[in-house]
Design a protein around this motif. Structure first.
Motif, PDB file in Angstrom:
ATOM      1  N   VAL A  85       0.824  -1.208   0.000  1.00 28.66           N
ATOM      2  CA  VAL A  85       0.000   0.000   0.000  1.00 28.66           C
ATOM      3  C   VAL A  85       0.860   1.261   0.000  1.00 28.66           C
ATOM      4  N   LEU A  86       1.884   1.305   0.835  1.00 28.58           N
ATOM      5  CA  LEU A  86       2.699   2.517   0.915  1.00 28.58           C
ATOM      6  C   LEU A  86       3.477   2.764  -0.374  1.00 28.58           C
ATOM      7  N   VAL A  87       3.877   1.699  -1.040  1.00 35.93           N
ATOM      8  CA  VAL A  87       4.553   1.861  -2.328  1.00 35.93           C
ATOM      9  C   VAL A  87       3.584   2.439  -3.357  1.00 35.93           C
ATOM     10  N   GLN A  88       2.345   1.990  -3.320  1.00 41.48           N
ATOM     11  CA  GLN A  88       1.338   2.560  -4.229  1.00 41.48           C
ATOM     12  C   GLN A  88       1.157   4.057  -3.969  1.00 41.48           C
ATOM     13  N   GLY A  89       1.352   4.452  -2.724  1.00 45.69           N
ATOM     14  CA  GLY A  89       1.278   5.869  -2.397  1.00 45.69           C
ATOM     15  C   GLY A  89       2.525   6.642  -2.778  1.00 45.69           C
ATOM     16  N   GLY A  90       3.619   5.921  -3.079  1.00 41.66           N
ATOM     17  CA  GLY A  90       4.838   6.602  -3.530  1.00 41.66           C
ATOM     18  C   GLY A  90       6.018   6.489  -2.605  1.00 41.66           C
ATOM     19  N   TRP A  91       5.927   5.646  -1.565  1.00 42.21           N
ATOM     20  CA  TRP A  91       7.020   5.560  -0.582  1.00 42.21           C
ATOM     21  C   TRP A  91       7.624   4.167  -0.596  1.00 42.21           C
ATOM     22  N   ILE A  92       8.940   4.090  -0.778  1.00 37.18           N
ATOM     23  CA  ILE A  92       9.682   2.832  -0.742  1.00 37.18           C
ATOM     24  C   ILE A  92      10.286   2.656   0.650  1.00 37.18           C
ATOM     25  N   ASP A 409       9.213  23.191 -15.199  1.00 37.59           N
ATOM     26  CA  ASP A 409       8.125  22.645 -14.394  1.00 37.59           C
ATOM     27  C   ASP A 409       7.884  21.201 -14.817  1.00 37.59           C
ATOM     28  N   GLN A 410       8.165  20.253 -13.911  1.00 38.54           N
ATOM     29  CA  GLN A 410       7.969  18.845 -14.241  1.00 38.54           C
ATOM     30  C   GLN A 410       6.491  18.480 -14.354  1.00 38.54           C
ATOM     31  N   GLN A 411       5.623  19.289 -13.740  1.00 32.25           N
ATOM     32  CA  GLN A 411       4.186  19.051 -13.745  1.00 32.25           C
ATOM     33  C   GLN A 411       3.875  17.610 -13.328  1.00 32.25           C
ATOM     34  N   LEU A 412       4.331  17.265 -12.118  1.00 37.51           N
ATOM     35  CA  LEU A 412       4.046  15.952 -11.564  1.00 37.51           C
ATOM     36  C   LEU A 412       2.542  15.767 -11.466  1.00 37.51           C
ATOM     37  N   ALA A 413       2.054  14.610 -11.909  1.00 37.33           N
ATOM     38  CA  ALA A 413       0.617  14.346 -11.898  1.00 37.33           C
ATOM     39  C   ALA A 413       0.041  14.542 -10.495  1.00 37.33           C
ATOM     40  N   ASP A 414      -1.110  15.159 -10.420  1.00 38.49           N
ATOM     41  CA  ASP A 414      -1.755  15.458  -9.139  1.00 38.49           C
ATOM     42  C   ASP A 414      -2.515  14.239  -8.629  1.00 38.49           C
ATOM     43  N   PHE A 415      -1.831  13.401  -7.856  1.00 41.34           N
ATOM     44  CA  PHE A 415      -2.495  12.282  -7.198  1.00 41.34           C
ATOM     45  C   PHE A 415      -2.991  12.688  -5.806  1.00 41.34           C
ATOM     46  N   GLU A 416      -2.422  13.756  -5.272  1.00 38.61           N
ATOM     47  CA  GLU A 416      -2.767  14.166  -3.906  1.00 38.61           C
ATOM     48  C   GLU A 416      -4.254  14.453  -3.746  1.00 38.61           C
ATOM     49  N   THR A 417      -4.877  15.003  -4.774  1.00 42.15           N
ATOM     50  CA  THR A 417      -6.299  15.329  -4.695  1.00 42.15           C
ATOM     51  C   THR A 417      -7.169  14.074  -4.605  1.00 42.15           C
ATOM     52  N   THR A 418      -6.660  12.949  -5.078  1.00 42.70           N
ATOM     53  CA  THR A 418      -7.483  11.747  -5.186  1.00 42.70           C
ATOM     54  C   THR A 418      -7.622  10.986  -3.874  1.00 42.70           C
ATOM     55  N   SER A 419      -6.600  11.020  -3.013  1.00 42.16           N
ATOM     56  CA  SER A 419      -6.621  10.164  -1.821  1.00 42.16           C
ATOM     57  C   SER A 419      -5.613  10.650  -0.787  1.00 42.16           C
ATOM     58  N   VAL A 420      -5.954  10.428   0.486  1.00 42.03           N
ATOM     59  CA  VAL A 420      -5.021  10.754   1.575  1.00 42.03           C
ATOM     60  C   VAL A 420      -3.798   9.858   1.522  1.00 42.03           C
ATOM     61  N   LEU A 421      -3.863   8.758   0.761  1.00 41.49           N
ATOM     62  CA  LEU A 421      -2.713   7.874   0.622  1.00 41.49           C
ATOM     63  C   LEU A 421      -1.492   8.640   0.135  1.00 41.49           C
ATOM     64  N   PHE A 422      -1.712   9.642  -0.699  1.00 42.65           N
ATOM     65  CA  PHE A 422      -0.604  10.378  -1.302  1.00 42.65           C
ATOM     66  C   PHE A 422      -0.203  11.609  -0.477  1.00 42.65           C
ATOM     67  N   THR A 423      -0.875  11.834   0.624  1.00 41.31           N
ATOM     68  CA  THR A 423      -0.561  13.023   1.436  1.00 41.31           C
ATOM     69  C   THR A 423      -0.191  12.657   2.866  1.00 41.31           C
ATOM     70  N   THR A 425      -0.770   9.508   4.513  1.00 38.13           N
ATOM     71  CA  THR A 425      -0.448   8.112   4.825  1.00 38.13           C
ATOM     72  C   THR A 425       1.032   7.823   4.671  1.00 38.13           C
ATOM     73  N   ILE A 426       1.638   8.272   3.578  1.00 40.21           N
ATOM     74  CA  ILE A 426       3.061   7.992   3.354  1.00 40.21           C
ATOM     75  C   ILE A 426       3.923   9.098   3.970  1.00 40.21           C
ATOM     76  N   PRO A 427       5.137   8.757   4.436  1.00 39.18           N
ATOM     77  CA  PRO A 427       6.026   9.785   4.991  1.00 39.18           C
ATOM     78  C   PRO A 427       6.408  10.849   3.962  1.00 39.18           C
ATOM     79  N   GLU A 428       6.758  10.417   2.755  1.00 42.60           N
ATOM     80  CA  GLU A 428       7.103  11.317   1.650  1.00 42.60           C
ATOM     81  C   GLU A 428       7.244  10.476   0.392  1.00 42.60           C
ATOM     82  N   ARG A 429       7.197  11.120  -0.748  1.00 42.46           N
ATOM     83  CA  ARG A 429       7.407  10.382  -1.995  1.00 42.46           C
ATOM     84  C   ARG A 429       8.892  10.087  -2.159  1.00 42.46           C
TER      85      ARG A 429
END
Length: 450
Positions: A85-92, A409-423, A425-429
């Motif tokens: 789950v945490l990897v799906q959120g962006g944290w290894i 501007d890399q314009q990283l895709a906005d996943f943060e708006t979709t779920s708390v998993l990306f904000t 839940t994970i320590p950082e990307r």
């Protein structure tokens, strides 16, 4: 023109033979003595092992790295063909993904062992077999530098090494590629070596060297590919298999730069993705008869299934280098010398090769027209993301550009708006993979995590 690392294809044949013989009464002869590896008839098989391991490494990292770099959106799948789950959120998690590390490091080790054996053999090695050993070694270093934070290089006497930044050994990779250039009689192997040396020079900040090497590849359609094979799990193209509905639908292209969210979900953000807007054949996506990905994503629920059609079978190869990438390396070198207009010409050349107009015309998506180095850099960032999708390159690029100094501007895709998993839940990307626990616990020179 597509060129496959042909010796790694032979390793697949060796693997098939092993599987077919598995049902027979055979005694394992054990480790092969170095004296037999030095025999010329053994050289190709030894080099094949390095190519096989590199294919496995890139295959795994192309999928895991695509999640973290937001080339794909997680579908909630854990376990087989999924991610925690945490990897799906962006944290290894530090110390994890030992399999990816082992494959990459073993590729480097086998290739460099092959170089030593072949160059010290009493029988003169085939120059192209030796050249490909140099190629696998150089590309293994490049893959490690782009996707790991640190690595471990053994001491010259073979004793355990210490942690070093993953980019520190790139000068060794550069030398391997130089040796391949001087050794190979096969013109495609020479081109693969020039391309690999351009890639590592880019990472080392040698823009003149990177541009000069890239210019050796004049055919934009040329590529040097790792052979994937549907015959084995380790070399079956994972980005394809993870979404082939047999039975996996592990990720979606929804909410990515490429897939967008237009009529697929009422959950924001809602926007037209790049591929829908342009029809770019390099990043194809499409709906299927399946409405949802396999599982539910934490903080989101069931994920609408928008599939990537970039890879269409388990046998689809993964590029290590291409002519189009060389044009983008030349463009980035120009940006580093202030030649933003000339850089845009090359970026648009790559787009034209795919039948596209310039990006501002096709899909500005908030980008202003290129007018200086920083704005042109934004276009370069997007074009590399389009051209190199699914090749285990995006994650490294993102880390490299954070300290590149040219803006953009890399314009990283906005996943943060979709779920708390990306904000929350994970320590950082995460920015890169970590040296795994197995190496840390077995090597007295490498500290354990925590």
């Amino acid at each position: 023109m597509k060129t496959i690392g042909t010796l790694s294809r032979a390793s697949g044949a060796v693997l098939v033979g092993t599987v077919l013989l598995a049902g027979c009464d055979i005694t394992n002869p054990g480790p092969v003595s170095d004296e037999f590896l030095a025999v010329k008839a053994s050289h190709a098989g030894l080099v094949n092992g390095a190519g096989r391991r590199l294919a496995e490494a890139v295959n795994g990292v192309s999928y895991t790295g695509a999640l973290i770099s937001r080339e794909i959106f997680p579908g909630g799948q854990t376990g087989s063909l999924g991610h925690p789950v945490l990897v799906q959120g962006g944290w290894i998690e530090p110390g994890s993904y030992g399999g990816h590390f082992n494959d990459a490091v073993q590729s480097r080790f086998i290739a460099e062992s092959a170089i030593k054996i072949l160059t010290e053999s009493e029988e003169a090695p085939d120059p192209n077999t030796l050249a490909q050993a140099y190629l696998w070694a150089g590309y293994a270093y490049r893959v490690i530098a782009e996707n790991w934070c640190e690595t471990v290089i053994p001491e010259p006497d073979g004793s355990p090494g210490s942690l070093v930044p993953s980019t520190a050994p790139l000068s060794v990779a550069e030398q391997h590629f130089s040796n391949a250039i001087s050794t190979a009689t096969n013109s495609n192997f020479k081109l693969a070596a020039y391309a690999g040396r351009a890639q590592v020079n880019l990472w080392m900040g040698d823009w003149s060297g990177a541009s000069g090497d890239a210019s050796q590849i004049t055919d934009d359609s040329w590529s040097f590919d790792l052979n994937m094979s549907n015959l084995d799990n380790a070399t079956r193209n994972q980005l394809w298999f993870a979404n082939d509905n047999s039975p996996y639908r592990a990720f979606s292209m929804i909410y990515t730069y490429y897939g967008g969210n237009q009529g697929l979900s009422s959950s924001p953000p809602v926007f037209v993705g790049y591929t829908e807007a342009t029809g770019d054949p390099r990043t194809p996506v499409g709906t299927t008869s399946e409405t949802w990905a396999n599982a539910a994503l934490e903080g989101f629920g069931q994920v609408p299934f928008l599939n990537s059609l970039h890879y269409t079978s388990g046998d689809d190869d993964i590029r290590l280098a291409s002519g189009n990438e060389m044009r983008l390396i030349e463009a980035e070198a120009m940006l580093n010398s202030g030649q933003w207009s000339e850089a845009m010409t090359l970026i648009n050349q790559v787009r034209a090769n795919a039948g596209m107009n310039d990006l501002f015309t096709d899909y500005a998506n908030g980008l202003p027209p290129a007018s200086d180095v920083a704005t042109a850099m934004s276009y370069l960032m997007r074009e590399r993301g389009i051209e190199l999708w699914g090749e285990a390159r995006r994650w490294g690029d993102q880390r490299r550009w954070e300290t590149g100094g040219l803006g953009g501007d890399q314009q990283l895709a906005d996943f943060e708006t979709t779920s708390v998993l990306f904000t929350t839940t994970i320590p950082e990307r995460s920015r890169c993979l970590d040296v795994p626990d197995a190496e840390r616990e077995s090597n007295p020179n490498v500290p354990t995590v925590g």
